[in-house]
Write a protein that holds these residues in place. Sequence first.
Motif, PDB file in Angstrom:
ATOM      1  N   MET A  28      21.495 -32.083  21.696  1.00  0.00           N
ATOM      2  CA  MET A  28      20.512 -30.997  21.513  1.00  0.00           C
ATOM      3  C   MET A  28      19.416 -31.448  20.564  1.00  0.00           C
ATOM      4  O   MET A  28      19.495 -31.201  19.366  1.00  0.00           O
ATOM      5  CB  MET A  28      21.187 -29.788  20.841  1.00  0.00           C
ATOM      6  N   MET A  76      16.113 -30.657  20.972  1.00  0.00           N
ATOM      7  CA  MET A  76      15.045 -29.658  20.864  1.00  0.00           C
ATOM      8  C   MET A  76      15.613 -28.283  20.495  1.00  0.00           C
ATOM      9  O   MET A  76      14.943 -27.270  20.636  1.00  0.00           O
ATOM     10  CB  MET A  76      14.278 -29.561  22.197  1.00  0.00           C
ATOM     11  N   GLY A  77      16.835 -28.258  20.036  1.00  0.00           N
ATOM     12  CA  GLY A  77      17.490 -26.977  19.742  1.00  0.00           C
ATOM     13  C   GLY A  77      17.315 -26.552  18.298  1.00  0.00           C
ATOM     14  O   GLY A  77      16.221 -26.662  17.729  1.00  0.00           O
ATOM     15  N   PRO A  78      18.392 -26.101  17.679  1.00  0.00           N
ATOM     16  CA  PRO A  78      18.314 -25.546  16.325  1.00  0.00           C
ATOM     17  C   PRO A  78      17.737 -26.498  15.287  1.00  0.00           C
ATOM     18  O   PRO A  78      16.977 -26.076  14.419  1.00  0.00           O
ATOM     19  CB  PRO A  78      19.757 -25.197  15.984  1.00  0.00           C
ATOM     20  N   VAL A 130      14.014 -26.371  15.187  1.00  0.00           N
ATOM     21  CA  VAL A 130      13.510 -25.159  14.518  1.00  0.00           C
ATOM     22  C   VAL A 130      13.612 -25.326  12.998  1.00  0.00           C
ATOM     23  O   VAL A 130      12.701 -24.971  12.250  1.00  0.00           O
ATOM     24  CB  VAL A 130      14.309 -23.917  14.983  1.00  0.00           C
ATOM     25  N   MET A 131      14.734 -25.911  12.542  1.00  0.00           N
ATOM     26  CA  MET A 131      14.920 -26.101  11.097  1.00  0.00           C
ATOM     27  C   MET A 131      13.867 -27.062  10.537  1.00  0.00           C
ATOM     28  O   MET A 131      13.335 -26.859   9.459  1.00  0.00           O
ATOM     29  CB  MET A 131      16.320 -26.638  10.804  1.00  0.00           C
ATOM     30  N   GLY A 180      10.877 -27.461  11.657  1.00  0.00           N
ATOM     31  CA  GLY A 180       9.630 -26.678  11.601  1.00  0.00           C
ATOM     32  C   GLY A 180       9.598 -25.798  10.353  1.00  0.00           C
ATOM     33  O   GLY A 180       8.572 -25.706   9.670  1.00  0.00           O
ATOM     34  N   GLN A 217       7.081 -25.519   6.931  1.00  0.00           N
ATOM     35  CA  GLN A 217       6.475 -24.299   6.382  1.00  0.00           C
ATOM     36  C   GLN A 217       6.777 -24.180   4.890  1.00  0.00           C
ATOM     37  O   GLN A 217       5.923 -23.801   4.096  1.00  0.00           O
ATOM     38  CB  GLN A 217       7.033 -23.060   7.105  1.00  0.00           C
ATOM     39  N   MET A 241      11.446 -16.895   2.840  1.00  0.00           N
ATOM     40  CA  MET A 241      11.495 -17.949   3.858  1.00  0.00           C
ATOM     41  C   MET A 241      12.734 -18.811   3.652  1.00  0.00           C
ATOM     42  O   MET A 241      13.482 -19.114   4.582  1.00  0.00           O
ATOM     43  CB  MET A 241      10.212 -18.783   3.715  1.00  0.00           C
ATOM     44  N   GLN A 277      16.099 -16.813   4.345  1.00  0.00           N
ATOM     45  CA  GLN A 277      16.434 -16.578   5.757  1.00  0.00           C
ATOM     46  C   GLN A 277      16.727 -17.904   6.469  1.00  0.00           C
ATOM     47  O   GLN A 277      17.562 -17.962   7.363  1.00  0.00           O
ATOM     48  CB  GLN A 277      15.357 -15.739   6.470  1.00  0.00           C
ATOM     49  N   MET A 313      20.236 -18.790   5.502  1.00  0.00           N
ATOM     50  CA  MET A 313      21.202 -17.949   6.211  1.00  0.00           C
ATOM     51  C   MET A 313      21.468 -18.481   7.617  1.00  0.00           C
ATOM     52  O   MET A 313      22.603 -18.523   8.071  1.00  0.00           O
ATOM     53  CB  MET A 313      20.630 -16.541   6.282  1.00  0.00           C
ATOM     54  N   LYS A 314      20.389 -18.910   8.294  1.00  0.00           N
ATOM     55  CA  LYS A 314      20.581 -19.470   9.641  1.00  0.00           C
ATOM     56  C   LYS A 314      21.414 -20.745   9.563  1.00  0.00           C
ATOM     57  O   LYS A 314      22.303 -20.966  10.376  1.00  0.00           O
ATOM     58  CB  LYS A 314      19.230 -19.803  10.278  1.00  0.00           C
ATOM     59  N   ASN A 320      25.115 -19.765   8.423  1.00  0.00           N
ATOM     60  CA  ASN A 320      25.894 -18.963   9.377  1.00  0.00           C
ATOM     61  C   ASN A 320      26.025 -19.609  10.743  1.00  0.00           C
ATOM     62  O   ASN A 320      26.946 -19.306  11.482  1.00  0.00           O
ATOM     63  CB  ASN A 320      25.279 -17.571   9.559  1.00  0.00           C
ATOM     64  N   VAL A 321      25.065 -20.437  11.104  1.00  0.00           N
ATOM     65  CA  VAL A 321      25.075 -20.963  12.473  1.00  0.00           C
ATOM     66  C   VAL A 321      25.124 -22.497  12.517  1.00  0.00           C
ATOM     67  O   VAL A 321      26.060 -23.084  13.064  1.00  0.00           O
ATOM     68  CB  VAL A 321      23.850 -20.450  13.276  1.00  0.00           C
ATOM     69  N   MET A 343      28.333 -25.222  13.151  1.00  0.00           N
ATOM     70  CA  MET A 343      28.275 -26.041  14.375  1.00  0.00           C
ATOM     71  C   MET A 343      28.434 -27.515  14.027  1.00  0.00           C
ATOM     72  O   MET A 343      29.082 -28.275  14.754  1.00  0.00           O
ATOM     73  CB  MET A 343      26.937 -25.818  15.097  1.00  0.00           C
TER      74      MET A 343
END
Lengths: 147, 436
Positions: free
Chosen positions: A66, A68-70, A73-74, A76, A80, A110, A113, A116-117, A120-121, A125
């Motif tokens: 994976m 292009m998955g989680p 996003v992290m 990215g 920020q 920011m 949250q 938390m992702k 928790n996720v 994994m």
Amino acid sequence: MNNISDFMAGDHRRCDDIFVDVEQAVASGEWERAVAGYAQFQSAVLQHFSAEETLLFPAFEQKTGMSMGPTQVMRGEHEQMRELMDAARAALVAKDADDYSGNAETLLIMMQQHNMKEENVLYPMCDQHLVDQVDALLPQLQHAIQK
Amino acid sequence: MQGLLSFEQAPPISAPLRFFVTAPVFAILAGLLLLWSGPDLFASRWTPATLALTHLITAGFMLQAMLGAMLQLLPVMAGANMARPLLVASIVHAAITPGTLLLVAAFLTYRPLLFGLAVGFLGVGVTVFIAAAAHALHCVESPSPIIRGLKLALLGLGVTVSLGLLLATSLGWSLGLPLVQLANIHLSWGFVAWGCAMLAAVGAVAVPMFQLTPDYPGWFGRGFSFAALGFMCLWTFADLAGWAGLSTLLAVMVVLTAATFAVLTLNIQRQSRRPKLDVVQVYWRGAMLSTLAACALWLAARSIPALEDWSGWPFLFGVLLLFGGFMSVIVGMLYKISPFLVWLHLQNLGRGRVVAPNMKKVLAETDMEWQMFAHFTAFALLLLAVFWPAWFVYPAGLALVVANGWLLRNLLSAVGVYRAHLIKIESAAPGQSERR
């Protein structure tokens, strides 16, 4: 502490603690202490990002396929937060308490949250998929995040 | 699992914001209703105006704000991505907004047709939301306490609204149901199994996160929502079966469960490591103190016959819980969520080209402080109006209009910052950014 989740979440808490110290220094007008504390905070967060982007995420991506998955996003969100940290540092150097507080508030939400992702996720994994690599990977992460 | 953490799956900004800016409009209408009905509103809790006022706040203000917030928080806090969030938001908002207005009109006129239409609109809106949220929560693989809490809160919402629809149908067509008993069950489910359970699920994550406090104790996350829902189910059964002693005991347990949440929250907020008390923290603490006072009043009314006989105590309880408790905490949460969303979306749209304004530039602290002052003034005047309706009902109604007009202005100014900044981004790189 023998899993990725506990170690990485513990490092989130360490960054939070330094963030609080800086906020308290700004509130009491101790600018020198705030600037020094902020440098320590930014360096701790950047170390954490770097450990994830160069060690943890590539291992996860390779194992799960994976890319292009989680983790994407992290990455990215790290970008920020880098921008927000720079903006907050500029406000601190200029001794602009209002501008610092606006950027710090945004950064805090920011960051929380995002944490938390991850906690928790993503980290669970990683624990699940990287169970056979954890003995090698964990010391590398610990080395990259020097406390 | 691929899109589990994807920002693209988070709802567009217009999905939650439409609920947030609609909520204060209902509270403004509640203030106008107070001005229109005057001191007569405090004659009994069953007058048409009182029922209309209560539903302007619960189905109007609270439901709008809480569904909008849930739409936004599900993906971030629980990793639960709703399929087609904009479509869900559009249908739900377009259904519950006229549904609530029709319900209020039905209470004020007692026309069966209006009750029927209100039942239809509210039923469709809430059902669509529950189905979409339940599906999103069901797809999450590792259930954390917040997921369990939100699932049970959704169940609480479902029961509350079903009972409400049954009551509205009964009022419209005189079905001969025990209305007072059912109304008490309906409002208890709304306050505890929906409102308090959802607040506890979100608060358990949001309070430590925003206010840098210690976490809630582990047993709270594991047991609170089960306890709240369990006691509610048992109490409802005992009450319907007519077992008075057991019913009272279980009702006391329900109230103590809600009070536990308030006490625990105040205790961990006392240990916040943030140096300054900001608007959001004051709103939270005010809300918890007011909820605790409402619980104490309820217990006192059960044990002191003279208090129970006073027709004003349900009003006092309602003002403490709805205006001091739920409304305060909701406004506080809106002040965290809305400016952050504006920043987040602008940052994503203008990345690398235009710097997004930080949260305090989206909504200034002083604007929030003045609005909070107006809100707590309105709350204090409402409390006084319970004791001296003739003196205080008009100032209270006016203050409620002012406080919520101000809230609306603050939220719209954040939307204005978003729109103005979007134009800057588009002119910096025409055609590259997507209007959301």
